[in-house]
Design a protein around this motif. Structure first.
Motif, PDB file in Angstrom:
ATOM      1  N   ILE A  19       0.805  -1.206   0.018  1.00 43.61           N
ATOM      2  CA  ILE A  19      -0.180   0.041  -0.086  1.00 43.61           C
ATOM      3  C   ILE A  19       1.030   1.198   0.206  1.00 43.61           C
ATOM      4  CG2 ILE A  19      -1.455   1.280   1.376  1.00 43.61           C
ATOM      5  CD1 ILE A  19      -2.767  -1.244   2.240  1.00 43.61           C
ATOM      6  N   SER A  20       2.081   1.268   0.791  1.00 38.14           N
ATOM      7  CA  SER A  20       2.616   2.494   1.086  1.00 38.14           C
ATOM      8  C   SER A  20       3.599   2.967  -0.085  1.00 38.14           C
ATOM      9  CB  SER A  20       3.291   2.446   2.484  1.00 38.14           C
ATOM     10  OG  SER A  20       4.208   1.104   2.363  1.00 38.14           O
ATOM     11  N   PRO A  22       3.133   5.228  -2.790  1.00 43.19           N
ATOM     12  CA  PRO A  22       2.577   6.331  -3.510  1.00 43.19           C
ATOM     13  C   PRO A  22       3.440   7.192  -4.203  1.00 43.19           C
ATOM     14  CG  PRO A  22       2.602   7.038  -1.218  1.00 43.19           C
ATOM     15  CD  PRO A  22       3.083   5.636  -1.188  1.00 43.19           C
ATOM     16  N   TYR A  27      -0.966   1.571  -5.472  1.00 43.47           N
ATOM     17  CA  TYR A  27      -1.866   1.244  -4.431  1.00 43.47           C
ATOM     18  C   TYR A  27      -2.439   0.130  -4.231  1.00 43.47           C
ATOM     19  CZ  TYR A  27      -5.498   2.127  -0.921  1.00 43.47           C
ATOM     20  OH  TYR A  27      -6.113   2.371   0.155  1.00 43.47           O
ATOM     21  N   PRO A  29      -5.436  -1.882  -2.084  1.00 44.47           N
ATOM     22  CA  PRO A  29      -6.575  -1.772  -1.289  1.00 44.47           C
ATOM     23  C   PRO A  29      -6.332  -2.930   0.060  1.00 44.47           C
ATOM     24  CG  PRO A  29      -7.655  -1.858  -3.348  1.00 44.47           C
ATOM     25  CD  PRO A  29      -6.131  -2.089  -3.477  1.00 44.47           C
ATOM     26  N   THR A 158     -11.184   2.616  -5.900  1.00 45.82           N
ATOM     27  CA  THR A 158      -9.692   2.361  -5.344  1.00 45.82           C
ATOM     28  C   THR A 158      -8.873   3.635  -5.429  1.00 45.82           C
ATOM     29  OG1 THR A 158      -9.732  -0.089  -6.415  1.00 45.82           O
ATOM     30  CG2 THR A 158      -7.487   0.845  -5.679  1.00 45.82           C
ATOM     31  N   LEU A 159      -9.006   4.538  -6.538  1.00 43.27           N
ATOM     32  CA  LEU A 159      -8.465   5.802  -6.605  1.00 43.27           C
ATOM     33  C   LEU A 159      -8.691   6.623  -5.622  1.00 43.27           C
ATOM     34  CD1 LEU A 159      -8.535   6.421 -10.483  1.00 43.27           C
ATOM     35  CD2 LEU A 159      -6.409   6.196  -9.011  1.00 43.27           C
ATOM     36  N   ALA A 162      -6.932   5.827  -2.506  1.00 39.79           N
ATOM     37  CA  ALA A 162      -5.499   5.974  -2.507  1.00 39.79           C
ATOM     38  C   ALA A 162      -5.242   7.618  -2.644  1.00 39.79           C
ATOM     39  CB  ALA A 162      -4.772   5.344  -3.923  1.00 39.79           C
ATOM     40  N   SER A 171       0.412  10.901  -2.276  1.00 37.57           N
ATOM     41  CA  SER A 171      -0.817  10.516  -3.049  1.00 37.57           C
ATOM     42  C   SER A 171      -1.454  11.432  -4.059  1.00 37.57           C
ATOM     43  CB  SER A 171      -1.736  10.432  -1.657  1.00 37.57           C
ATOM     44  OG  SER A 171      -1.905  11.510  -0.950  1.00 37.57           O
ATOM     45  N   PHE A 174      -2.531  10.088  -7.250  1.00 40.16           N
ATOM     46  CA  PHE A 174      -3.928   9.485  -7.370  1.00 40.16           C
ATOM     47  C   PHE A 174      -4.858  10.542  -7.607  1.00 40.16           C
ATOM     48  CE2 PHE A 174      -1.371   6.560  -4.518  1.00 40.16           C
ATOM     49  CZ  PHE A 174      -1.088   5.566  -5.499  1.00 40.16           C
TER      50      PHE A 174
END
Length: 299
Positions: A19-20, A22, A27, A29, A158-159, A162, A171, A174
């Motif tokens: 996840i981390s 960016p 990304y 979920p 999802t965006l 993110a 981020s 995103f």
């Protein structure tokens, strides 16, 4: 077939770690895995193109019972023009192969695989990636990144997850991906309308709290974090300017909710053209707008 607890723990950790990223536009979920989960385990990932147009791409990740001794299956749901990506979305990378030519190692993780994939996307014809005889899509230069309408809701949702700067202002990538997606699919938000307006509201509140913030000036160049924060604010303001116009409508709703109508003057005549005003400002259903306005009145 039930998944072994230790393997599930590894999958859960991989997803949480992936996840981390960016700063790379990656990304994944969060997923909820328990001891009753069965194979295959599927998750989605999003990569935002590093090019200026920042087109977002949706990827399917499937963990099978052979993991981690065999690689997870990665497949683009979005159509991505690339010499190593076939029309069906499969990716011709040595680390993802399941045969004797595979360069997969159990030490690799989803994070390292997605990071490698971003590198491949950044430079499609680099000799380290594009060796002789491995072109899977000879006509890749004639295509463009596209996502089928049926997959747009998943990509859009999802965006939104993110884009909030929970841990990292990077981020902003995103947020830009959202803007790019909405340029191609202007009605993408309709499947997630309520979440979309709540998301915009959260972005607006955060921008308000950051009003007046400026990166430190002087002879020392701004830090990467400061530059990313500035970019996030710029992208958020651009998104709000184009898509967030609910404040005037909330004001009108509060006026309409006044029980006596006193002091409104000619504003009471607004009911005659209400549908026209609403259509101009937003397509959120009246029931949702009235609910928000009622909550604001109560508070």
């Amino acid at each position: 077939m039930a998944a072994a607890p230790e393997i599930l723990r590894r999958v859960w950790k991989e997803v949480r770690t992936a996840i981390s990223e960016p700063d790379l536009g990656i990304y994944v979920p969060a997923v909820c895995l328990n001891e009753d989960a069965i194979w295959p385990v599927r998750v989605h990932a999003v990569i935002v193109s590093p090019q200026s147009h920042s087109v977002p791409m949706l990827i399917s990740v499937t963990y099978r019972d052979t993991y981690p001794y065999r690689p997870m299956d990665l497949k683009f749901i979005s159509r991505v023009p690339h010499p190593l990506i076939r029309d069906d979305g499969s990716i011709d990378l040595d680390i993802l192969k399941h045969d004797e030519k595979s360069e997969w190692s159990p030490a690799l993780t989803l994070r390292s695989v997605l990071t490698s994939l971003v590198s491949v996307l950044n430079d499609p014809t680099h000799p380290d990636h594009l060796r002789e005889g491995c072109v899977a899509n000879a006509d890749w230069e004639l295509g463009s990144i596209k996502t089928e309408p049926r997959n747009i809701p998943e990509l859009f949702a999802t965006l939104m997850l993110a884009a909030m700067p929970i841990d990292d202002w990077q981020s902003w990538r995103f947020l830009r991906g959202l803007r790019s997606l909405l340029c191609t699919y202007p009605m993408a938000y309709t499947s997630k309308r309520t979440q979309w307006y709540h998301f915009l509201g959260s972005i607006a509140q955060l921008c308000t709290s950051l009003r007046g913030w400026r990166p430190a000036t002087g002879s020392v160049p701004p830090s990467a974090a400061s530059s990313a924060k500035e970019r996030w604010i710029q992208e958020a303001q651009a998104l709000l300017k184009r898509h967030y116009r609910l404040d005037p409508l909330r004001i009108l709703h509060r006026c309409r909710l006044r029980e006596d109508g006193s002091g409104l003057g000619d504003l009471r005549k607004i009911n005659r053209v209400w549908t026209v005003i609403q259509a101009f400002i937003t397509d959120m259903p009246v029931s949702e707008l009235m609910q928000e306005a009622s909550l604001e009145k109560t508070n």
